[in-house]
Write a protein that holds these residues in place. Sequence first.
Motif: not given
Length: 104
Positions: A5, A18, A22-23, A28
């Motif tokens: 990240f 985050q 990130q989902s 992302l």
Amino acid sequence: MVTDFLHGTVHEAAEDLQAALQSDAIALELWASLTPLGRNEFICWVEDAKQPTTRRRRIERMRDELFEGKKRPCCWAGCIHRTDKAPSRWQQTVLIDRRGKRSL
């Protein structure tokens, strides 16, 4: 594919921010395509929220703005926490009090 990240120049993204990025692999990748200063602006804007509902709304809006191709948060004066440049006159007047203490 992004594996680590990426954070901003001054701020690190909190876990909730985050997780929201990130989902979604596309979100992302869009995040990773921003400059470190662009990521920093979004993080600072989210961190500036005073209430949890405002924070959640800003995280959702940030994702929307990334999908719209925006590189920085709309209508944001900019991060006053950076040490590589002095705050603008507007930031100095509006965001920093007379004692030199930053209000955010």
